[in-house]
Motif scaffolding. Structure first.
Motif, mmCIF file in Angstrom:
data_model
loop_
_atom_site.group_PDB
_atom_site.id
_atom_site.type_symbol
_atom_site.label_atom_id
_atom_site.label_comp_id
_atom_site.label_asym_id
_atom_site.label_seq_id
_atom_site.Cartn_x
_atom_site.Cartn_y
_atom_site.Cartn_z
ATOM 1 N N ALA A 86 0.831 -1.203 0.000
ATOM 2 C CA ALA A 86 0.000 0.000 0.000
ATOM 3 C C ALA A 86 0.866 1.254 0.000
ATOM 4 O O ALA A 86 0.601 2.221 -0.733
ATOM 5 C CB ALA A 86 -0.933 -0.005 1.208
ATOM 6 N N LYS A 87 1.918 1.250 0.820
ATOM 7 C CA LYS A 87 2.817 2.406 0.851
ATOM 8 C C LYS A 87 3.542 2.567 -0.483
ATOM 9 O O LYS A 87 3.680 3.683 -0.993
ATOM 10 C CB LYS A 87 3.823 2.252 1.990
ATOM 11 N N GLN A 88 3.981 1.460 -1.068
ATOM 12 C CA GLN A 88 4.698 1.493 -2.335
ATOM 13 C C GLN A 88 3.835 2.076 -3.451
ATOM 14 O O GLN A 88 4.309 2.836 -4.304
ATOM 15 C CB GLN A 88 5.144 0.082 -2.711
ATOM 16 N N SER A 89 2.552 1.720 -3.452
ATOM 17 C CA SER A 89 1.661 2.132 -4.540
ATOM 18 C C SER A 89 0.862 3.397 -4.214
ATOM 19 O O SER A 89 -0.081 3.748 -4.931
ATOM 20 C CB SER A 89 0.692 0.990 -4.881
ATOM 21 N N LEU A 90 1.228 4.075 -3.132
ATOM 22 C CA LEU A 90 0.613 5.349 -2.741
ATOM 23 C C LEU A 90 -0.885 5.202 -2.479
ATOM 24 O O LEU A 90 -1.723 5.880 -3.088
ATOM 25 C CB LEU A 90 0.871 6.426 -3.805
ATOM 26 N N LYS A 91 -1.212 4.307 -1.568
ATOM 27 C CA LYS A 91 -2.593 4.101 -1.149
ATOM 28 C C LYS A 91 -2.678 4.229 0.362
ATOM 29 O O LYS A 91 -1.808 3.761 1.088
ATOM 30 C CB LYS A 91 -3.091 2.710 -1.571
ATOM 31 N N ALA A 92 -3.764 4.846 0.831
ATOM 32 C CA ALA A 92 -3.941 4.993 2.275
ATOM 33 C C ALA A 92 -4.694 3.819 2.877
ATOM 34 O O ALA A 92 -4.713 3.662 4.099
ATOM 35 C CB ALA A 92 -4.680 6.293 2.584
ATOM 36 N N ALA A 93 -5.319 3.002 2.028
ATOM 37 C CA ALA A 93 -6.079 1.851 2.517
ATOM 38 C C ALA A 93 -5.280 0.570 2.313
ATOM 39 O O ALA A 93 -4.722 0.343 1.236
ATOM 40 C CB ALA A 93 -7.415 1.745 1.794
ATOM 41 N N VAL A 94 -5.225 -0.255 3.331
ATOM 42 C CA VAL A 94 -4.575 -1.561 3.261
ATOM 43 C C VAL A 94 -5.674 -2.621 3.185
ATOM 44 O O VAL A 94 -6.603 -2.603 3.999
ATOM 45 C CB VAL A 94 -3.692 -1.815 4.505
ATOM 46 N N PRO A 95 -5.606 -3.528 2.218
ATOM 47 C CA PRO A 95 -6.652 -4.549 2.103
ATOM 48 C C PRO A 95 -6.837 -5.347 3.397
ATOM 49 O O PRO A 95 -5.869 -5.679 4.082
ATOM 50 C CB PRO A 95 -6.148 -5.446 0.966
ATOM 51 N N VAL A 96 -8.075 -5.663 3.686
ATOM 52 C CA VAL A 96 -8.407 -6.496 4.839
ATOM 53 C C VAL A 96 -8.076 -7.947 4.497
ATOM 54 O O VAL A 96 -8.381 -8.427 3.404
ATOM 55 C CB VAL A 96 -9.906 -6.376 5.184
ATOM 56 N N VAL A 97 -7.433 -8.653 5.431
ATOM 57 C CA VAL A 97 -7.127 -10.071 5.254
ATOM 58 C C VAL A 97 -8.000 -10.873 6.206
ATOM 59 O O VAL A 97 -7.889 -10.743 7.426
ATOM 60 C CB VAL A 97 -5.639 -10.371 5.531
ATOM 61 N N ASN A 98 -8.882 -11.680 5.653
ATOM 62 C CA ASN A 98 -9.777 -12.493 6.469
ATOM 63 C C ASN A 98 -9.138 -13.839 6.808
ATOM 64 O O ASN A 98 -8.237 -14.305 6.106
ATOM 65 C CB ASN A 98 -11.099 -12.715 5.735
ATOM 66 N N GLU A 99 -9.620 -14.448 7.852
ATOM 67 C CA GLU A 99 -9.121 -15.766 8.229
ATOM 68 C C GLU A 99 -9.631 -16.817 7.237
ATOM 69 O O GLU A 99 -10.698 -16.663 6.647
ATOM 70 C CB GLU A 99 -9.577 -16.123 9.640
#
Length: 276
Positions: free
Chosen positions: A130-143
């Motif tokens: 997310a930081k590399q691609s200039l995004k403020a949202a990080v995808p949610v990872v579900n169990e």
């Protein structure tokens, strides 16, 4: 552009964890008074001024914030079976985040070779992506859950095709989509269901032929999309039938036979380019 990540932003104060603090102070040589940019993983970018430059815990005062920074006009949930080689799944997750993905669910299918999957490492990879691609949202990872459980949880209400053929014939467009490809209202409670659900598998079924993912996306005017991608051995027939009964549309990704991680990234790319 330098970006830092923090899950501890409250009362106008931003705190970086030890790893982010060490990178900020020891590697990038930031000191008190410097301004830094911080993402919260939920879509907001914060402009901050450092007030404490401890390498074990940087603190900064929030100067301004911008919601939806680096976002995209859709919500994409990828449900992808873990690959036998875990590195391939991590590669998919990283690249999908860079392109545009909001949520990822590891799903265990009947033909899955990897049946145990740990999510902790994926979370760190996604923060970096997310930081590399200039995004403020990080995808949610579900169990991890089984394919069956995922379909029953995220699909539409189930229909008994064997017992109600006449109703299926009448409601065919409502259960999945009309002839133009537009998802129709059918939530089971009288409310509109605006989620586009797709499942990609390799085999053909004459009763419900697969359609191009591009064609299905072109007929959809909503923003909430869920895509199921199977394991190396593909989905089983029973899993596919269950998905169709819960409103998933069968799609193909072209004539090539793709690896799981390649198929998943191709689907992410299709959604991304559709919204450009």
């Amino acid at each position: 552009m330098e970006l830092f990540y923090s899950s501890d932003i409250e009362g106008g104060i931003c705190r970086l964890d030890q790893d982010e603090s060490g990178h900020c102070v020891k590697v990038l040589r930031h000191r008190s008074g410097d301004e830094i940019s911080v993402i919260d993983g939920c879509g907001t970018l914060y402009r901050c001024r450092i007030t404490s430059d401890s390498p074990k815990g940087v603190e900064a005062m929030v100067l301004s914030s911008e919601e939806g920074w680096g976002g995209h006009p859709y919500h994409l949930h990828m449900a992808v079976c873990p690959t036998k080689n875990n590195d391939r799944y991590e590669w998919f997750a990283e690249k999908a985040c860079e392109i545009g993905m909001d949520e990822v669910s590891p799903v265990i299918g009947e033909h899955s070779e990897r049946r145990v999957f740990k999510t902790a490492r994926i979370g760190k990879i996604l923060v970096s992506a997310a930081k590399q691609s200039l995004k403020a949202a990080v995808p949610v990872v579900n169990e991890p859950v089984s394919v069956k459980e995922f379909i029953e949880t995220h699909g539409r209400r189930s229909f008994d095709y064997a017992q109600d053929d006449s109703r299926n014939a009448q409601d065919d467009g409502r259960n999945a989509q009309d002839d133009s490809g537009n998802v129709q209202e059918d939530s089971g409670n009288g409310q509109e269901d605006r989620v586009l659900r797709m499942i990609a598998y390799c085999f053909e079924d004459e009763r419900v032929p697969r359609r191009s993912i591009r064609e299905v996306l072109e007929g959809f005017d909503g923003s909430d999309i869920t895509i199921l991608i199977g394991p190396e051995g593909d989905f089983s027939r029973s899993e596919a039938e269950l998905a169709l009964a819960h409103g998933f549309i069968p799609v193909h990704l072209g004539p090539s036979r793709l690896r799981t991680e390649t198929a998943a990234l191709t689907a992410v790319s299709a959604v991304y380019f559709h919204h450009l």
